[in-house]
Design an enzyme around this catalytic site. Structure first.
Site, PDB file in Angstrom:
ATOM      1  N   TYR A   1       5.177 -21.408  31.395  1.00  0.00           N
ATOM      2  CA  TYR A   1       5.226 -22.471  32.411  1.00  0.00           C
ATOM      3  C   TYR A   1       6.498 -22.326  33.244  1.00  0.00           C
ATOM      4  O   TYR A   1       6.458 -22.354  34.480  1.00  0.00           O
ATOM      5  CB  TYR A   1       5.181 -23.844  31.737  1.00  0.00           C
ATOM      6  CG  TYR A   1       5.484 -24.988  32.692  1.00  0.00           C
ATOM      7  CD1 TYR A   1       4.555 -25.388  33.637  1.00  0.00           C
ATOM      8  CD2 TYR A   1       6.723 -25.657  32.649  1.00  0.00           C
ATOM      9  CE1 TYR A   1       4.833 -26.423  34.521  1.00  0.00           C
ATOM     10  CE2 TYR A   1       7.004 -26.691  33.534  1.00  0.00           C
ATOM     11  CZ  TYR A   1       6.062 -27.071  34.464  1.00  0.00           C
ATOM     12  OH  TYR A   1       6.346 -28.083  35.349  1.00  0.00           O
TER      13      TYR A   1
ATOM     14  N   ILE B   1       7.069 -39.593  26.173  1.00  0.00           N
ATOM     15  CA  ILE B   1       7.281 -41.029  26.403  1.00  0.00           C
ATOM     16  C   ILE B   1       5.988 -41.849  26.266  1.00  0.00           C
ATOM     17  O   ILE B   1       5.933 -42.769  25.446  1.00  0.00           O
ATOM     18  CB  ILE B   1       8.021 -41.288  27.736  1.00  0.00           C
ATOM     19  CG1 ILE B   1       9.480 -40.848  27.548  1.00  0.00           C
ATOM     20  CG2 ILE B   1       7.894 -42.755  28.165  1.00  0.00           C
ATOM     21  CD1 ILE B   1      10.430 -41.197  28.652  1.00  0.00           C
TER      22      ILE B   1
ATOM     23  N   ASP C   1      -9.918 -26.185  44.818  1.00  0.00           N
ATOM     24  CA  ASP C   1      -8.969 -25.379  44.057  1.00  0.00           C
ATOM     25  C   ASP C   1      -7.838 -24.890  44.968  1.00  0.00           C
ATOM     26  O   ASP C   1      -8.066 -24.565  46.133  1.00  0.00           O
ATOM     27  CB  ASP C   1      -9.709 -24.169  43.455  1.00  0.00           C
ATOM     28  CG  ASP C   1      -8.850 -23.468  42.435  1.00  0.00           C
ATOM     29  OD1 ASP C   1      -9.031 -23.739  41.240  1.00  0.00           O
ATOM     30  OD2 ASP C   1      -7.965 -22.675  42.832  1.00  0.00           O
TER      31      ASP C   1
ATOM     32  N   THR D   1      -6.991 -32.441  35.865  1.00  0.00           N
ATOM     33  CA  THR D   1      -6.354 -33.532  35.106  1.00  0.00           C
ATOM     34  C   THR D   1      -6.205 -34.785  35.974  1.00  0.00           C
ATOM     35  O   THR D   1      -5.972 -35.867  35.452  1.00  0.00           O
ATOM     36  CB  THR D   1      -4.949 -33.140  34.575  1.00  0.00           C
ATOM     37  OG1 THR D   1      -4.108 -32.840  35.689  1.00  0.00           O
ATOM     38  CG2 THR D   1      -5.017 -31.950  33.648  1.00  0.00           C
TER      39      THR D   1
ATOM     40  N   LYS E   1       7.000 -21.468  37.284  1.00  0.00           N
ATOM     41  CA  LYS E   1       7.693 -22.326  38.251  1.00  0.00           C
ATOM     42  C   LYS E   1       8.781 -21.543  38.977  1.00  0.00           C
ATOM     43  O   LYS E   1       8.997 -21.725  40.181  1.00  0.00           O
ATOM     44  CB  LYS E   1       8.281 -23.547  37.532  1.00  0.00           C
ATOM     45  CG  LYS E   1       7.244 -24.580  37.187  1.00  0.00           C
ATOM     46  CD  LYS E   1       6.772 -25.287  38.453  1.00  0.00           C
ATOM     47  CE  LYS E   1       5.408 -25.869  38.358  1.00  0.00           C
ATOM     48  NZ  LYS E   1       4.978 -26.548  39.574  1.00  0.00           N
TER      49      LYS E   1
HETATM   50  P1  NAD Z   1      -0.427 -33.709  36.647  1.00  0.00           P
HETATM   51  O1  NAD Z   1      -1.181 -32.824  35.702  1.00  0.00           O
HETATM   52  O2  NAD Z   1      -0.660 -35.170  36.564  1.00  0.00           O
HETATM   53  O3  NAD Z   1      -0.670 -33.230  38.149  1.00  0.00           O
HETATM   54  C1  NAD Z   1      -1.088 -31.934  38.504  1.00  0.00           C
HETATM   55  C2  NAD Z   1      -2.280 -32.089  39.436  1.00  0.00           C
HETATM   56  O4  NAD Z   1      -2.683 -30.786  39.864  1.00  0.00           O
HETATM   57  C3  NAD Z   1      -3.493 -32.735  38.733  1.00  0.00           C
HETATM   58  O5  NAD Z   1      -3.997 -33.794  39.515  1.00  0.00           O
HETATM   59  C4  NAD Z   1      -4.505 -31.591  38.636  1.00  0.00           C
HETATM   60  O6  NAD Z   1      -5.856 -32.046  38.683  1.00  0.00           O
HETATM   61  C5  NAD Z   1      -4.108 -30.720  39.812  1.00  0.00           C
HETATM   62  N1  NAD Z   1      -4.475 -29.309  39.646  1.00  0.00           N
HETATM   63  C6  NAD Z   1      -4.328 -28.530  38.538  1.00  0.00           C
HETATM   64  N2  NAD Z   1      -4.822 -27.311  38.763  1.00  0.00           N
HETATM   65  C7  NAD Z   1      -5.280 -27.300  40.047  1.00  0.00           C
HETATM   66  C8  NAD Z   1      -5.922 -26.318  40.858  1.00  0.00           C
HETATM   67  N3  NAD Z   1      -6.216 -25.097  40.384  1.00  0.00           N
HETATM   68  N4  NAD Z   1      -6.251 -26.640  42.121  1.00  0.00           N
HETATM   69  C9  NAD Z   1      -6.002 -27.899  42.614  1.00  0.00           C
HETATM   70  N5  NAD Z   1      -5.403 -28.869  41.880  1.00  0.00           N
HETATM   71  C10 NAD Z   1      -5.060 -28.570  40.619  1.00  0.00           C
HETATM   72  O7  NAD Z   1       1.122 -33.376  36.442  1.00  0.00           O
HETATM   73  P2  NAD Z   1       2.407 -34.060  37.088  1.00  0.00           P
HETATM   74  O8  NAD Z   1       3.271 -34.438  35.966  1.00  0.00           O
HETATM   75  O9  NAD Z   1       2.037 -35.056  38.123  1.00  0.00           O
HETATM   76  O10 NAD Z   1       3.091 -32.795  37.798  1.00  0.00           O
HETATM   77  C11 NAD Z   1       2.976 -32.573  39.204  1.00  0.00           C
HETATM   78  C12 NAD Z   1       3.839 -31.380  39.583  1.00  0.00           C
HETATM   79  O11 NAD Z   1       5.208 -31.661  39.286  1.00  0.00           O
HETATM   80  C13 NAD Z   1       3.490 -30.091  38.860  1.00  0.00           C
HETATM   81  O12 NAD Z   1       3.625 -29.023  39.761  1.00  0.00           O
HETATM   82  C14 NAD Z   1       4.553 -29.997  37.775  1.00  0.00           C
HETATM   83  O13 NAD Z   1       4.804 -28.667  37.398  1.00  0.00           O
HETATM   84  C15 NAD Z   1       5.739 -30.617  38.484  1.00  0.00           C
HETATM   85  N6  NAD Z   1       6.711 -31.173  37.548  1.00  0.00           N
HETATM   86  C16 NAD Z   1       6.385 -32.290  36.810  1.00  0.00           C
HETATM   87  C17 NAD Z   1       7.319 -32.799  35.921  1.00  0.00           C
HETATM   88  C18 NAD Z   1       7.030 -34.023  35.081  1.00  0.00           C
HETATM   89  O14 NAD Z   1       7.869 -34.372  34.235  1.00  0.00           O
HETATM   90  N7  NAD Z   1       5.916 -34.717  35.266  1.00  0.00           N
HETATM   91  C19 NAD Z   1       8.559 -32.161  35.770  1.00  0.00           C
HETATM   92  C20 NAD Z   1       8.830 -31.018  36.513  1.00  0.00           C
HETATM   93  C21 NAD Z   1       7.907 -30.554  37.424  1.00  0.00           C
END
Ligand code: NAD
Length: 311
Positions: free
Chosen positions: A139, A184, A51, A35, A143
């Site tokens: 999910y 949002i 990965d 993503t 976590k």
């Molecule tokens: P996002 O999808 O933009 O970022 C996740 C990233 O991980 C992406 O760049 C994706 O390409 C990469 N990724 C996915 N699978 C992978 C794999 N197998 N190997 C390597 N890279 C991989 O999401 P985000 O909103 O930036 O979230 C980032 C982190 O923060 C996540 O761990 C998410 O669970 C956590 N988080 C986010 C929020 C939020 O509101 N955005 C809230 C709580 C926790």
């Protein structure tokens, strides 16, 4: 300092990577680009496509690293309900793989991007770290399991660990995937197009929306804060907002008068969420600086997806 940021090409990861780089640190990013988008990173950040379960690659990237931020994950609650096995493999398996490599490489500190989703439905919507977790989606389970892998392997091997339970982050750069878009950016887009604001449920469910720069402030603080064993810390705004109130604010800021449509609820069924941020204030000197109305304006103005969309 030298940092490795997994998932560093994603929404939060890129904001963190660019901030640390601008502060003069050495930053490496590992991301499979499922993503994420490497174009949003400063060109001098060392980017590797790969990965999170690729242990040899992790081992190479971890050499000389002081602190790892672990953000690589699948991040959609509704998608996790459809594909729990994938969520287990990437989020849980990936965290175990990372911690094994971190242990062997002798990295000092790991900061995990965990989630407020681990609390699920509780009697009191003001969620604090001492409450027993009650995850209500794969999910959230992934976590919580990640937190325990990080904490346990950290404790067994002397790696310092901090798990940040991030609530609903938003801001410029958040993607709008066609399936299950985050509320949002989706509401902003729908308002700008004078389209339809789609609610899942009656719109009275609440969330704690926290601006991306505030989340990054908390993350950055974790690199240098004096270490106290196995910390788990909430990161939110400390304010509870219903989806209906969010929609009102978006309409005021983005303009237009989109129709509201109420569909059946999807997702985890969590009704109210608000982060108790006392511990973050105490341990990280964290103070959320951007209230929701200001954060929505900044998102509208600064996110290229909404270019020319300001009222
Ligand atoms: P996002 O999808 O933009 O970022 C996740 C990233 O991980 C992406 O760049 C994706 O390409 C990469 N990724 C996915 N699978 C992978 C794999 N197998 N190997 C390597 N890279 C991989 O999401 P985000 O909103 O930036 O979230 C980032 C982190 O923060 C996540 O761990 C998410 O669970 C956590 N988080 C986010 C929020 C939020 O509101 N955005 C809230 C709580 C926790």
């Amino acid at each position: 300092m030298n940092f490795l940021i997994t998932g560093g090409a994603g929404f939060l990861g890129a904001a963190l990577s660019n901030r640390l780089f601008r502060q003069g640190h050495h930053v490496r990013v590992l991301d499979d680009l499922s993503t994420g988008d490497p174009e949003v990173l400063h060109p001098d950040i060392h980017f590797t496509r790969g990965d999170i379960n690729d242990r040899p690659k992790l081992w190479t990237l971890l050499q000389e690293i002081d602190c790892v931020y672990h953000l690589a994950a699948r991040v959609s609650v509704p998608e996790s309900i459809l594909f729990p096995r994938d969520y287990n493999e990437v989020n849980v398996g990936g965290t175990a793989t990372l911690m094994e490599a971190v242990r062997d490489a002798g990295t000092t500190r790991v900061v995990l991007a965990s989630s407020g989703a681990i609390y699920g439905n509780q009697d009191d919507p003001m969620l604090s770290e001492g409450m027993p977790p009650h995850p209500s989606s794969p999910y959230a389970v992934s976590k919580l399991a990640s937190e325990w892998y990080v904490r346990t392997i950290g404790a067994l091997s002397g790696v310092e660990t901090i798990c940040l339970r991030i609530f609903n982050a938003y801001g410029p750069g958040q993607r709008i995937p066609p399936a299950h878009p985050p509320v949002i950016p989706n509401f902003i887009r729908q308002a700008l197009q004078n389209g339809t604001l789609i609610f899942h449920g009656d719109g009275n469910q609440t969330r704690d929306y926290v601006y991306v720069d505030d989340v990054v402030n908390a993350m950055v603080a974790c690199a240098t804060v004096d270490y106290v064993k196995e910390k788990v810390i909430n990161v939110g705004s400390g304010a509870e907002t219903s989806i209906r109130d969010l929609a009102k604010l978006v309409k005021e800021i983005a303009g237009g008068d989109p129709e509201e449509v109420y569909n059946p609820r999807i997702g985890s069924g969590v009704s109210r969420m608000c982060a108790d941020i006392s511990l973050a204030k105490e341990k990280l000197n964290y103070v959320p600086l951007i209230p929701l109305d200001m954060g929505l304006r900044l998102t509208l103005e600064q996110d290229p997806q909404f270019k020319n969309g300001s009222k």
